[in-house]
Design a protein around this motif. Sequence first.
Motif, PDB file in Angstrom:
ATOM      1  N   LEU A 192      23.516   2.700   2.865  1.00 38.02           N
ATOM      2  CA  LEU A 192      23.491   2.031   1.561  1.00 38.02           C
ATOM      3  C   LEU A 192      22.062   1.945   1.029  1.00 38.02           C
ATOM      4  N   PHE A 193      21.114   1.623   1.903  1.00 44.45           N
ATOM      5  CA  PHE A 193      19.715   1.573   1.468  1.00 44.45           C
ATOM      6  C   PHE A 193      19.208   2.980   1.120  1.00 44.45           C
ATOM      7  N   ALA A 194      19.634   3.976   1.901  1.00 47.95           N
ATOM      8  CA  ALA A 194      19.245   5.357   1.595  1.00 47.95           C
ATOM      9  C   ALA A 194      19.813   5.781   0.247  1.00 47.95           C
ATOM     10  N   PHE A 195      21.031   5.340  -0.051  1.00 46.87           N
ATOM     11  CA  PHE A 195      21.649   5.662  -1.336  1.00 46.87           C
ATOM     12  C   PHE A 195      20.823   5.097  -2.495  1.00 46.87           C
ATOM     13  N   ILE A 196      20.357   3.850  -2.348  1.00 45.82           N
ATOM     14  CA  ILE A 196      19.546   3.236  -3.401  1.00 45.82           C
ATOM     15  C   ILE A 196      18.299   4.074  -3.665  1.00 45.82           C
ATOM     16  N   VAL A 197      17.636   4.494  -2.595  1.00 41.82           N
ATOM     17  CA  VAL A 197      16.405   5.267  -2.743  1.00 41.82           C
ATOM     18  C   VAL A 197      16.688   6.638  -3.354  1.00 41.82           C
ATOM     19  N   MET A 198      17.670   7.344  -2.821  1.00 39.90           N
ATOM     20  CA  MET A 198      17.945   8.702  -3.284  1.00 39.90           C
ATOM     21  C   MET A 198      18.447   8.709  -4.728  1.00 39.90           C
ATOM     22  N   VAL A 229      12.517   1.461  -6.131  1.00 38.62           N
ATOM     23  CA  VAL A 229      13.440   1.899  -5.068  1.00 38.62           C
ATOM     24  C   VAL A 229      12.672   2.220  -3.789  1.00 38.62           C
ATOM     25  N   LEU A 230      11.415   2.644  -3.914  1.00 38.12           N
ATOM     26  CA  LEU A 230      10.598   2.848  -2.721  1.00 38.12           C
ATOM     27  C   LEU A 230      10.373   1.526  -1.992  1.00 38.12           C
ATOM     28  N   GLN A 231      10.219   0.448  -2.763  1.00 35.76           N
ATOM     29  CA  GLN A 231      10.070  -0.857  -2.111  1.00 35.76           C
ATOM     30  C   GLN A 231      11.303  -1.167  -1.272  1.00 35.76           C
ATOM     31  N   PHE A 232      12.492  -0.941  -1.828  1.00 39.08           N
ATOM     32  CA  PHE A 232      13.724  -1.144  -1.065  1.00 39.08           C
ATOM     33  C   PHE A 232      13.697  -0.310   0.210  1.00 39.08           C
ATOM     34  N   GLY A 233      13.386   0.978   0.054  1.00 36.91           N
ATOM     35  CA  GLY A 233      13.459   1.894   1.186  1.00 36.91           C
ATOM     36  C   GLY A 233      12.460   1.580   2.282  1.00 36.91           C
ATOM     37  N   ILE A 234      11.209   1.362   1.900  1.00 33.39           N
ATOM     38  CA  ILE A 234      10.159   1.151   2.897  1.00 33.39           C
ATOM     39  C   ILE A 234      10.330  -0.206   3.578  1.00 33.39           C
ATOM     40  N   GLN A 235      10.692  -1.248   2.807  1.00 35.10           N
ATOM     41  CA  GLN A 235      10.911  -2.559   3.420  1.00 35.10           C
ATOM     42  C   GLN A 235      12.062  -2.504   4.411  1.00 35.10           C
ATOM     43  N   SER A 236      13.134  -1.809   4.050  1.00 37.86           N
ATOM     44  CA  SER A 236      14.269  -1.657   4.965  1.00 37.86           C
ATOM     45  C   SER A 236      13.870  -0.871   6.199  1.00 37.86           C
ATOM     46  N   PHE A 237      13.082   0.187   5.995  1.00 36.08           N
ATOM     47  CA  PHE A 237      12.633   1.022   7.107  1.00 36.08           C
ATOM     48  C   PHE A 237      11.800   0.210   8.099  1.00 36.08           C
ATOM     49  N   ILE A 238      10.908  -0.644   7.589  1.00 37.52           N
ATOM     50  CA  ILE A 238      10.070  -1.459   8.476  1.00 37.52           C
ATOM     51  C   ILE A 238      10.931  -2.425   9.283  1.00 37.52           C
ATOM     52  N   ASN A 239      11.865  -3.102   8.604  1.00 42.81           N
ATOM     53  CA  ASN A 239      12.713  -4.066   9.310  1.00 42.81           C
ATOM     54  C   ASN A 239      13.545  -3.387  10.390  1.00 42.81           C
ATOM     55  N   VAL A 240      14.224  -2.301  10.041  1.00 35.83           N
ATOM     56  CA  VAL A 240      15.074  -1.597  11.005  1.00 35.83           C
ATOM     57  C   VAL A 240      14.221  -0.973  12.104  1.00 35.83           C
ATOM     58  N   GLY A 241      13.055  -0.434  11.752  1.00 35.29           N
ATOM     59  CA  GLY A 241      12.174   0.171  12.744  1.00 35.29           C
ATOM     60  C   GLY A 241      11.702  -0.817  13.792  1.00 35.29           C
ATOM     61  N   VAL A 242      11.412  -2.060  13.371  1.00 36.91           N
ATOM     62  CA  VAL A 242      11.007  -3.098  14.324  1.00 36.91           C
ATOM     63  C   VAL A 242      12.181  -3.447  15.236  1.00 36.91           C
ATOM     64  N   ASN A 243      13.383  -3.572  14.667  1.00 39.43           N
ATOM     65  CA  ASN A 243      14.563  -3.897  15.466  1.00 39.43           C
ATOM     66  C   ASN A 243      14.864  -2.816  16.496  1.00 39.43           C
ATOM     67  N   LEU A 244      14.604  -1.565  16.144  1.00 45.95           N
ATOM     68  CA  LEU A 244      14.861  -0.453  17.066  1.00 45.95           C
ATOM     69  C   LEU A 244      13.666  -0.163  17.965  1.00 45.95           C
ATOM     70  N   THR A 281       0.830  -1.210   0.000  1.00 46.76           N
ATOM     71  CA  THR A 281       0.000   0.000   0.000  1.00 46.76           C
ATOM     72  C   THR A 281       0.862   1.256   0.000  1.00 46.76           C
ATOM     73  N   SER A 282       1.933   1.257   0.781  1.00 47.69           N
ATOM     74  CA  SER A 282       2.804   2.435   0.863  1.00 47.69           C
ATOM     75  C   SER A 282       3.476   2.719  -0.475  1.00 47.69           C
ATOM     76  N   VAL A 283       4.003   1.664  -1.105  1.00 51.74           N
ATOM     77  CA  VAL A 283       4.676   1.838  -2.397  1.00 51.74           C
ATOM     78  C   VAL A 283       3.680   2.270  -3.461  1.00 51.74           C
ATOM     79  N   TRP A 284       2.537   1.588  -3.510  1.00 54.34           N
ATOM     80  CA  TRP A 284       1.522   1.932  -4.509  1.00 54.34           C
ATOM     81  C   TRP A 284       1.002   3.349  -4.275  1.00 54.34           C
ATOM     82  N   GLY A 285       0.833   3.726  -3.004  1.00 55.06           N
ATOM     83  CA  GLY A 285       0.379   5.084  -2.701  1.00 55.06           C
ATOM     84  C   GLY A 285       1.375   6.125  -3.180  1.00 55.06           C
ATOM     85  N   GLY A 286       2.686   5.846  -3.024  1.00 51.32           N
ATOM     86  CA  GLY A 286       3.692   6.770  -3.518  1.00 51.32           C
ATOM     87  C   GLY A 286       3.630   6.927  -5.020  1.00 51.32           C
ATOM     88  N   MET A 287       3.464   5.827  -5.740  1.00 49.86           N
ATOM     89  CA  MET A 287       3.342   5.888  -7.198  1.00 49.86           C
ATOM     90  C   MET A 287       2.057   6.594  -7.609  1.00 49.86           C
TER      91      MET A 287
END
Length: 384
Positions: A284-290, A312-327, A176-182
């Motif tokens: 590195l993930f931020a670099f992919i997105v930017m 690239v939004l898929q990369f960014g948002i998926q990484s954000f969710i994983n890291v956000g849960v860990n933190l 939903t997040s990726v599709w919403g961005g598009m």
Amino acid sequence: MVSRADRGRVADWFWTIDRYFLFVFVLLMGIGFMLSFAASPAVAERIGASEFHFVTKHAEFLLPALMVMIGVSFMTPKTVRRTAVIMLIVSLTLMVLVLFIGVEVKGSRRWISLGPLGIQASEFMKPAFIVVCAWLFAEHQKQPEIPGNLFAILLYGIVVALLVAEPDLGQTILTTSVWGGMFFMAGMPWLWITLMAVFAVGGLTSAYILLPHVAARIDKFLTGEGDTFQVDTARQAIFRGGWFGQGPGEGQMKKIIPDAHTDFVFSVAAEEFGIIFCMALVALFAFIVMRGLSIAYREKDPFNRFAISGLVLQFGIQSFINVGVNLELLPAKGMTLPFISYGGSSMIAICITAGFILALTRHRPETRSRERSLFSIAHGHPAE
């Protein structure tokens, strides 16, 4: 060394590929393999397997995944579109089948067994869905009489319905997040955007009310009460690592963190290699997105622009969710860290995503030159 004068297919690929993307993708794959040595032996020991069971399995997926990524990067945008359509049809068919004959794990049916292989069809659906929706948005933008936006909305509804039926709230939120961005990038009217936002909020509210496990996770996140062992242990691992880590193989929390090799590999990395290492990983993930969004911004073709942005939004948002849960910044949710977490389906699927990005961001000066020549001829000017 490949010569610029050589116009073979491999030479053309070598001189037109985005080397920054290629380097970062391969680097992340290498880091993921390295972290499998740190995170997976403890998990293998807990289930009674050999110490390097998951390391070996990770290595077995690594080479095929790399070959898939390189192979897909040779595609033209037209071939990317056609491949995505076929992938989407197959993955949606498997997602329907998984509801009836899928393997149930922790109350959800997300995996389907095809002989010795276990496939999570939703992983392959994501890049295909993004590319097909980008195509629909682009066609509507070029030819408003084509109801591409309506088809994209209907397709989104089908995908979300199948994800909810599994159920898989994490993939639903990601999709939903990726599709919403598009959807936003496609220049939709604000009324439509507002309606989609209301729909998203309503969907989350319904999930909280109707799905007990979703309500339990959100309540635990908000109140800190209940079984918070996973996230508490992951957070403790990060604290123990400090700035520079305990050292390779010296982590202790990985021995008790559930899914240390998949959902919580980031915490294992923090304990053994430190916060600075993890910050570099996030960079590195931020670099992919930017970089992806920067290239998409300069793209003239709307399909390329939407597809690159979505991937690239898929990369960014998926990484954000994983890291956000860990933190412990987000409620606990199983979500792999692209290229880093163990998993065959996720590794192959993320390499297809990376291959699509490499294919769509390749420099095509000959194509642009040919287009300029045809334009000049059509308008009575000599071809350059």
